[in-house]
Design a protein around this motif. Structure first.
Motif, PDB file in Angstrom:
ATOM      1  N   SER A   7       0.820  -1.206   0.000  1.00 43.62           N
ATOM      2  CA  SER A   7       0.000   0.000   0.000  1.00 43.62           C
ATOM      3  C   SER A   7       0.856   1.260   0.000  1.00 43.62           C
ATOM      4  O   SER A   7       1.767   1.397   0.810  1.00 43.62           O
ATOM      5  CB  SER A   7      -0.911   0.018   1.227  1.00 43.62           C
ATOM      6  OG  SER A   7      -1.621   1.235   1.284  1.00 43.62           O
ATOM      7  N   LYS A   8       0.546   2.156  -0.897  1.00 45.68           N
ATOM      8  CA  LYS A   8       1.227   3.444  -0.962  1.00 45.68           C
ATOM      9  C   LYS A   8       0.907   4.277   0.281  1.00 45.68           C
ATOM     10  O   LYS A   8       1.658   5.166   0.655  1.00 45.68           O
ATOM     11  CB  LYS A   8       0.802   4.182  -2.232  1.00 45.68           C
ATOM     12  CG  LYS A   8       1.480   5.521  -2.416  1.00 45.68           C
ATOM     13  CD  LYS A   8       1.078   6.157  -3.723  1.00 45.68           C
ATOM     14  CE  LYS A   8       1.522   7.587  -3.787  1.00 45.68           C
ATOM     15  NZ  LYS A   8       2.792   7.766  -4.432  1.00 45.68           N
ATOM     16  N   ARG A   9      -0.199   3.976   0.939  1.00 48.29           N
ATOM     17  CA  ARG A   9      -0.632   4.730   2.116  1.00 48.29           C
ATOM     18  C   ARG A   9       0.189   4.407   3.367  1.00 48.29           C
ATOM     19  O   ARG A   9       0.117   5.124   4.345  1.00 48.29           O
ATOM     20  CB  ARG A   9      -2.108   4.465   2.382  1.00 48.29           C
ATOM     21  CG  ARG A   9      -3.001   5.045   1.313  1.00 48.29           C
ATOM     22  CD  ARG A   9      -4.471   4.827   1.669  1.00 48.29           C
ATOM     23  NE  ARG A   9      -5.314   5.555   0.764  1.00 48.29           N
ATOM     24  CZ  ARG A   9      -5.929   5.033  -0.283  1.00 48.29           C
ATOM     25  NH1 ARG A   9      -5.752   3.754  -0.572  1.00 48.29           N
ATOM     26  NH2 ARG A   9      -6.689   5.766  -1.056  1.00 48.29           N
ATOM     27  N   ARG A  10       0.899   3.304   3.321  1.00 50.95           N
ATOM     28  CA  ARG A  10       1.724   2.902   4.474  1.00 50.95           C
ATOM     29  C   ARG A  10       3.193   3.069   4.126  1.00 50.95           C
ATOM     30  O   ARG A  10       3.603   2.869   2.993  1.00 50.95           O
ATOM     31  CB  ARG A  10       1.452   1.441   4.822  1.00 50.95           C
ATOM     32  CG  ARG A  10       0.060   1.215   5.330  1.00 50.95           C
ATOM     33  CD  ARG A  10      -0.041  -0.164   5.962  1.00 50.95           C
ATOM     34  NE  ARG A  10      -1.294  -0.312   6.649  1.00 50.95           N
ATOM     35  CZ  ARG A  10      -2.395  -0.782   6.095  1.00 50.95           C
ATOM     36  NH1 ARG A  10      -2.388  -1.148   4.836  1.00 50.95           N
ATOM     37  NH2 ARG A  10      -3.505  -0.895   6.792  1.00 50.95           N
ATOM     38  N   LYS A  11       3.972   3.385   5.133  1.00 51.34           N
ATOM     39  CA  LYS A  11       5.411   3.520   4.917  1.00 51.34           C
ATOM     40  C   LYS A  11       5.980   2.128   4.647  1.00 51.34           C
ATOM     41  O   LYS A  11       5.815   1.207   5.424  1.00 51.34           O
ATOM     42  CB  LYS A  11       6.076   4.138   6.141  1.00 51.34           C
ATOM     43  CG  LYS A  11       7.549   4.332   5.975  1.00 51.34           C
ATOM     44  CD  LYS A  11       7.961   5.665   6.521  1.00 51.34           C
ATOM     45  CE  LYS A  11       9.460   5.796   6.426  1.00 51.34           C
ATOM     46  NZ  LYS A  11       9.857   6.712   5.409  1.00 51.34           N
ATOM     47  N   VAL A  12       6.628   1.995   3.501  1.00 53.11           N
ATOM     48  CA  VAL A  12       7.226   0.716   3.116  1.00 53.11           C
ATOM     49  C   VAL A  12       8.720   0.795   3.362  1.00 53.11           C
ATOM     50  O   VAL A  12       9.413   1.622   2.781  1.00 53.11           O
ATOM     51  CB  VAL A  12       6.945   0.396   1.627  1.00 53.11           C
ATOM     52  CG1 VAL A  12       7.641  -0.884   1.210  1.00 53.11           C
ATOM     53  CG2 VAL A  12       5.452   0.295   1.389  1.00 53.11           C
ATOM     54  N   HIS A  13       9.185  -0.066   4.258  1.00 54.14           N
ATOM     55  CA  HIS A  13      10.619  -0.110   4.555  1.00 54.14           C
ATOM     56  C   HIS A  13      11.096  -1.541   4.327  1.00 54.14           C
ATOM     57  O   HIS A  13      10.892  -2.418   5.153  1.00 54.14           O
ATOM     58  CB  HIS A  13      10.888   0.330   5.995  1.00 54.14           C
ATOM     59  CG  HIS A  13      12.340   0.339   6.337  1.00 54.14           C
ATOM     60  ND1 HIS A  13      13.214   1.255   5.809  1.00 54.14           N
ATOM     61  CD2 HIS A  13      13.078  -0.466   7.135  1.00 54.14           C
ATOM     62  CE1 HIS A  13      14.430   1.014   6.277  1.00 54.14           C
ATOM     63  NE2 HIS A  13      14.365  -0.028   7.074  1.00 54.14           N
ATOM     64  N   ARG A  14      11.682  -1.757   3.191  1.00 53.75           N
ATOM     65  CA  ARG A  14      12.187  -3.080   2.822  1.00 53.75           C
ATOM     66  C   ARG A  14      13.620  -2.922   2.339  1.00 53.75           C
ATOM     67  O   ARG A  14      13.857  -2.727   1.140  1.00 53.75           O
ATOM     68  CB  ARG A  14      11.343  -3.700   1.726  1.00 53.75           C
ATOM     69  CG  ARG A  14       9.880  -3.834   2.077  1.00 53.75           C
ATOM     70  CD  ARG A  14       9.490  -5.298   2.119  1.00 53.75           C
ATOM     71  NE  ARG A  14       8.096  -5.432   2.432  1.00 53.75           N
ATOM     72  CZ  ARG A  14       7.187  -5.945   1.626  1.00 53.75           C
ATOM     73  NH1 ARG A  14       7.533  -6.378   0.444  1.00 53.75           N
ATOM     74  NH2 ARG A  14       5.934  -6.040   2.009  1.00 53.75           N
ATOM     75  N   PRO A  15      14.571  -2.971   3.249  1.00 52.30           N
ATOM     76  CA  PRO A  15      15.976  -2.822   2.831  1.00 52.30           C
ATOM     77  C   PRO A  15      16.338  -3.824   1.739  1.00 52.30           C
ATOM     78  O   PRO A  15      15.979  -4.991   1.803  1.00 52.30           O
ATOM     79  CB  PRO A  15      16.758  -3.115   4.117  1.00 52.30           C
ATOM     80  CG  PRO A  15      15.785  -2.846   5.220  1.00 52.30           C
ATOM     81  CD  PRO A  15      14.433  -3.215   4.679  1.00 52.30           C
ATOM     82  N   GLY A  16      17.002  -3.327   0.731  1.00 49.27           N
ATOM     83  CA  GLY A  16      17.424  -4.174  -0.379  1.00 49.27           C
ATOM     84  C   GLY A  16      16.379  -4.364  -1.455  1.00 49.27           C
ATOM     85  O   GLY A  16      16.661  -4.940  -2.500  1.00 49.27           O
ATOM     86  N   SER A 141      16.521  -9.987 -10.403  1.00 48.34           N
ATOM     87  CA  SER A 141      17.773  -9.705  -9.696  1.00 48.34           C
ATOM     88  C   SER A 141      17.580  -9.169  -8.281  1.00 48.34           C
ATOM     89  O   SER A 141      18.519  -9.176  -7.490  1.00 48.34           O
ATOM     90  CB  SER A 141      18.628  -8.719 -10.504  1.00 48.34           C
ATOM     91  OG  SER A 141      17.938  -7.500 -10.675  1.00 48.34           O
ATOM     92  N   SER A 142      16.384  -8.690  -7.947  1.00 47.20           N
ATOM     93  CA  SER A 142      16.122  -8.224  -6.582  1.00 47.20           C
ATOM     94  C   SER A 142      14.621  -8.243  -6.327  1.00 47.20           C
ATOM     95  O   SER A 142      13.824  -8.389  -7.253  1.00 47.20           O
ATOM     96  CB  SER A 142      16.660  -6.803  -6.387  1.00 47.20           C
ATOM     97  OG  SER A 142      15.948  -5.885  -7.181  1.00 47.20           O
ATOM     98  N   GLU A 143      14.251  -8.100  -5.057  1.00 44.38           N
ATOM     99  CA  GLU A 143      12.828  -8.030  -4.735  1.00 44.38           C
ATOM    100  C   GLU A 143      12.277  -6.694  -5.217  1.00 44.38           C
ATOM    101  O   GLU A 143      12.875  -5.648  -4.997  1.00 44.38           O
ATOM    102  CB  GLU A 143      12.595  -8.160  -3.233  1.00 44.38           C
ATOM    103  CG  GLU A 143      11.115  -8.076  -2.893  1.00 44.38           C
ATOM    104  CD  GLU A 143      10.831  -8.070  -1.397  1.00 44.38           C
ATOM    105  OE1 GLU A 143       9.895  -8.774  -1.003  1.00 44.38           O
ATOM    106  OE2 GLU A 143      11.519  -7.354  -0.661  1.00 44.38           O
ATOM    107  N   VAL A 144      11.135  -6.743  -5.892  1.00 39.25           N
ATOM    108  CA  VAL A 144      10.457  -5.542  -6.369  1.00 39.25           C
ATOM    109  C   VAL A 144       9.141  -5.419  -5.605  1.00 39.25           C
ATOM    110  O   VAL A 144       8.393  -6.388  -5.486  1.00 39.25           O
ATOM    111  CB  VAL A 144      10.190  -5.612  -7.887  1.00 39.25           C
ATOM    112  CG1 VAL A 144       9.315  -4.448  -8.339  1.00 39.25           C
ATOM    113  CG2 VAL A 144      11.497  -5.637  -8.659  1.00 39.25           C
ATOM    114  N   VAL A 145       8.889  -4.226  -5.091  1.00 41.20           N
ATOM    115  CA  VAL A 145       7.632  -3.943  -4.402  1.00 41.20           C
ATOM    116  C   VAL A 145       6.919  -2.858  -5.196  1.00 41.20           C
ATOM    117  O   VAL A 145       7.458  -1.767  -5.389  1.00 41.20           O
ATOM    118  CB  VAL A 145       7.874  -3.475  -2.950  1.00 41.20           C
ATOM    119  CG1 VAL A 145       6.549  -3.145  -2.273  1.00 41.20           C
ATOM    120  CG2 VAL A 145       8.650  -4.521  -2.165  1.00 41.20           C
TER     121      VAL A 145
END
Length: 180
Positions: A7-16, A141-145
């Motif tokens: 959700s764009k409404r929540r802060k997304v913190h996914r290192p890497g 090549s990496s996780e995409v959110v």
């Protein structure tokens, strides 16, 4: 392949992770995935020869309310603004017309299956091939959110709006299967 929706409404913190906003407020080229984006030449289902600038233009144009039928002017909107037609202004939604001149109304679920999904898929396949391929490469090549305002990826869950980001993620996964 790693591709998720948040959700764009929540802060997304996914290192890497690579976080990509695919809403109408996202950056280029990702904003092009927004249903509001004016790609042009998008076929209107059950309306031979008719086209729309955007996916949302089709969805809103075919929506029928208590006090308003189809609004073909929504098909030509290029600004990504002024597309929404609301119950506040027109009364309760009665359904979506089966084509601009159709004689039957589709319920919400059927309209998702017969209007929204085919139109959005058409855009993914005909207007966003390069961007889909780029998302596929990034997700290999990496996780995409992918950020969207809603995260509902179940077309039959009518309790919340359908997430176009979930449709993108599904399409990229299918793209991956077809590529292998």
């Amino acid at each position: 392949m790693q591709i998720e929706v948040a959700s764009k409404r929540r802060k997304v913190h996914r290192p890497g992770s690579l976080v990509i906003d695919v809403t109408s407020r996202g950056p280029q080229p990702w904003v092009r995935f927004s249903p509001f984006y004016p790609h042009g030449g998008i076929p209107v289902p059950m309306s031979p020869g008719e086209t729309s600038e955007s996916v949302e233009g089709v969805w809103q144009a075919l929506k029928v309310f208590e006090s308003a039928d189809v609004d073909r002017s929504k098909l030509s909107v290029k600004s990504m603004k002024g597309l929404k037609r609301t119950v506040r202004r027109f009364g309760a939604v009665q359904g979506h017309r089966a084509g601009l001149h159709g004689d039957r109304l589709l319920d919400y679920r059927t309209a998702r299956h017969e209007i929204y999904l085919p139109v959005y898929r058409w855009v993914l396949e005909h207007r966003l091939r390069a961007e889909v391929a780029e998302l596929h490469a990034l997700a290999m090549s990496s996780e995409v959110v992918l950020l969207d305002y809603t995260t509902n990826g179940d077309v039959d869950d009518l309790s919340t709006p359908l997430s176009h980001a979930a449709l993108i993620a599904d399409h990229v996964r299918r793209f991956s299967l077809a590529a292998n």
